[in-house]
Motif scaffolding. Structure first.
Motif, PDB file in Angstrom:
ATOM      1  N   MET A 144     -33.624  -2.927  12.343  1.00  0.00           N
ATOM      2  CA  MET A 144     -33.022  -3.115  13.665  1.00  0.00           C
ATOM      3  C   MET A 144     -31.525  -3.361  13.511  1.00  0.00           C
ATOM      4  O   MET A 144     -31.121  -4.062  12.577  1.00  0.00           O
ATOM      5  CB  MET A 144     -33.686  -4.338  14.313  1.00  0.00           C
ATOM      6  CG  MET A 144     -33.315  -4.537  15.752  1.00  0.00           C
ATOM      7  SD  MET A 144     -34.247  -5.910  16.444  1.00  0.00           S
ATOM      8  CE  MET A 144     -35.919  -5.294  16.390  1.00  0.00           C
ATOM      9  N   HIS A 173     -35.540 -12.996  16.339  1.00  0.00           N
ATOM     10  CA  HIS A 173     -36.676 -12.142  15.975  1.00  0.00           C
ATOM     11  C   HIS A 173     -37.547 -12.859  14.946  1.00  0.00           C
ATOM     12  O   HIS A 173     -37.045 -13.421  13.979  1.00  0.00           O
ATOM     13  CB  HIS A 173     -36.194 -10.794  15.429  1.00  0.00           C
ATOM     14  CG  HIS A 173     -37.236  -9.733  15.581  1.00  0.00           C
ATOM     15  ND1 HIS A 173     -38.427  -9.767  14.894  1.00  0.00           N
ATOM     16  CD2 HIS A 173     -37.299  -8.618  16.361  1.00  0.00           C
ATOM     17  CE1 HIS A 173     -39.169  -8.725  15.239  1.00  0.00           C
ATOM     18  NE2 HIS A 173     -38.510  -8.019  16.146  1.00  0.00           N
ATOM     19  N   VAL A 182     -31.942  -8.370  11.489  1.00  0.00           N
ATOM     20  CA  VAL A 182     -31.083  -7.520  12.330  1.00  0.00           C
ATOM     21  C   VAL A 182     -29.807  -7.236  11.539  1.00  0.00           C
ATOM     22  O   VAL A 182     -29.139  -8.170  11.065  1.00  0.00           O
ATOM     23  CB  VAL A 182     -30.732  -8.215  13.667  1.00  0.00           C
ATOM     24  CG1 VAL A 182     -29.819  -7.318  14.509  1.00  0.00           C
ATOM     25  CG2 VAL A 182     -31.995  -8.555  14.448  1.00  0.00           C
TER      26      VAL A 182
END
Ligand code: AHR
Length: 502
Positions: free
Chosen positions: A1, A430, A435
């Motif tokens: 991500m 998350h 990320v």
């Protein structure tokens, strides 16, 4: 991500008021007695104040401390805490169903504040008392001498006035739990008259009027509109309070709650703007967020004392939340919100500082220790002063019952006044994925990573304890800044602080 964005040195939200990182000491539980004050403790100074606690307060670089309450102030007689200690009365504190020995009062607290390198934000009692006691307290605290109250201060051992600049006009006056609760009209009038009288003493002082105790109050936000209508021209800040909890054990929802905080700030900023226009005023009023924190771990255990089933104990164990790793992420997100809204939030007080919903805990006769949440608070206070920047960031997110799009990364950025470093405070909400953050750096010149700290990989329920501060920042690696671009992989459920210097 991936999350991709830009930090530009010219996109300035505001210069952060250092008082955004203030805190709060109330005569409640063990905050004062066996918290900051413990005569006989091996580290106690000549005033009986614990030096180990003072050292930790200095380490967190706390700019201002609100005192003496909180709910406590609504039944407090400040005169009980002055003069020879052996003559001070023991009072029943109706707010916390405890006994108050008054062994610490304004003189002892002021000396402590000086030793802890912080300044005082004092609250006056507009619950059981009113204008007369407020103006007497102000004269006692701030007048040099030659008047009744100032000469009494001098007789009590303090020659120079303390010159306290910011004063809270009562506390949570909308709350049914408050001794002397008022309607918005009743409070608006008394707050106006009290501020007017205190301003007649010194026009340059700053005053904080009570806003809603929380956005859940039935009177919110009409309360603010009414109170500001009465007081706008004589006050400088409206106070907001908010506490965060995760009773449901739902991490995703919990870590999204600063969306509610953001709404709360935005709404009250709107009420302030409306009132300013209505009054045709040139003056600005800001928000003093003078109580905020996570508060839920200890609520059940406190019932017996608070409901009066334990008699009138002195300095009982109350509100002693033990914070876990999940709370580190929450506190990081809250502080980020304040930085992003530092255009309207000028003062903030982490409630509280020692033992009572606090980053610093003490063992009577034993050590003082840092809770998990000490670290994001201390980092924000030490490295979050300067120009808050408005980042543009594209980041995937998730929705909750109360917020449509919560980005996985919560980020705030400050170009620090002292060393010109760009400091990024980052929380990854998350739960399983890292990320990859890519940030274009514009207008900063060449930058390199000068500090990179992370709190990650812990069980969400893991806590610290005396002599066991295992939930603490450690050096991170892998972030790089080259060619005007910062790249860093932000691990799942982590708190990160990256500083970029020249
Ligand atoms: O910080 C604990 C309490 O929370 C304060 O006394 C009161 O103002 C609020 O309700």
């Amino acid at each position: 991500m991936r999350a991709v964005g830009t930090a530009h040195s010219g996109y300035v939200v505001s210069t952060v008021d250092p008082r955004l990182y203030g805190s709060f000491v109330e005569h409640l539980g063990r905050a004062v007695y066996s918290g900051i004050y413990e005569p006989g403790h091996p580290t106690a100074d000549k005033n009986g104040m614990r030096q180990d606690v003072i050292d930790l307060v200095r380490e967190a670089d706390v700019p201002i401390v609100r005192y003496p309450g909180g709910n406590f102030v609504s039944v407090y007689n400040w005169e009980d805490g002055i003069g020879p200690r052996e003559e001070r009365p023991v009072r029943l504190d109706l707010a916390w169903h405890s006994s108050e020995s008054n062994q610490v009062g304004i003189h002892e607290f002021a000396d402590w504040a000086e030793a802890a390198n912080t300044s005082m934000m004092l609250a006056v009692n507009l619950g059981s008392r009113g204008l007369e006691s407020a103006r007497a307290f102000l004269e006692y605290v701030n007048h040099p001498g030659g008047s009744h109250w100032s000469d009494l201060r001098r007789k009590n051992g303090r020659e120079d006035p303390w010159n306290v600049r910011i004063w809270c006009l009562g506390n949570e006056m909308d709350g049914s739990w408050q001794i002397g609760q008022k309607t918005a009209d009743e409070y608006g009038r008394i707050a106006f008259e009290t501020a007017k009288a205190m301003r007649a003493f010194d026009k340059s002082l700053e005053f904080v009027v009570c806003g809603s105790s929380s956005p859940k109050m039935a009177t919110y936000p009409a309360w603010e509109a009414t109170v500001l209508d009465y007081t706008y021209n004589v006050i400088d800040y409206i106070s907001l309070h908010m506490y965060f909890e995760n009773h449901a054990g739902n991490t995703a929802d919990y870590l999204a709650q600063n969306a509610r905080l953001e709404d709360y700030i935005t709404t009250i900023a709107g009420v302030i703007a409306y009132t300013k226009a209505k009054k045709r005023s040139k003056k600005d009023v800001y928000i003093s967020f003078d109580e905020w924190n996570v508060w839920y771990h200890s609520r059940e255990a406190d019932r017996k004392v608070v409901e009066g089933r334990a008699g009138w104990p002195h300095a009982p164990t109350l509100l002693e939340d033990i914070y876990n790793f999940e709370d580190v992420l929450q506190v990081g997100c809250i502080l980020n919100t304040f930085i992003r809204r530092s255009d309207v939030v000028k003062v903030g007080c982490l409630a509280q500082l020692v033992n009572v919903i606090a980053p610093i805990m003490t063992v009577p006769g034993g050590p003082a220790w840092r809770q998990t949440t000490f670290f994001p608070y201390a980092y924000a206070s030490r490295y979050g002063r300067g120009k808050a920047l408005n980042l543009s960031l594209e980041c995937p997110g998730y929705s909750t019952g109360f917020a449509a799009s919560v980005p996985y990364l919560d980020v705030a950025a400050v170009e620090t006044g002292a060393d010109g470093a760009l400091t990024l405070f980052i929380v990854n909400r998350h739960q399983t994925e890292a990320v990859d953050l890519e940030l274009a750096l514009e207008g900063f010149g060449d930058r390199k990573v000068i500090m990179d700290k992370v709190m990650e990989g812990h069980d969400l329920r893991a806590v610290n304890g005396p002599g066991a501060e295992t939930i603490a920042p450690r050096d991170a690696s892998g972030a790089s800044a080259a060619g005007g671009r910062l790249v860093a992989s932000i691990t799942p459920l982590s708190y990160r602080m990256i500083r970029l210097g020249a």
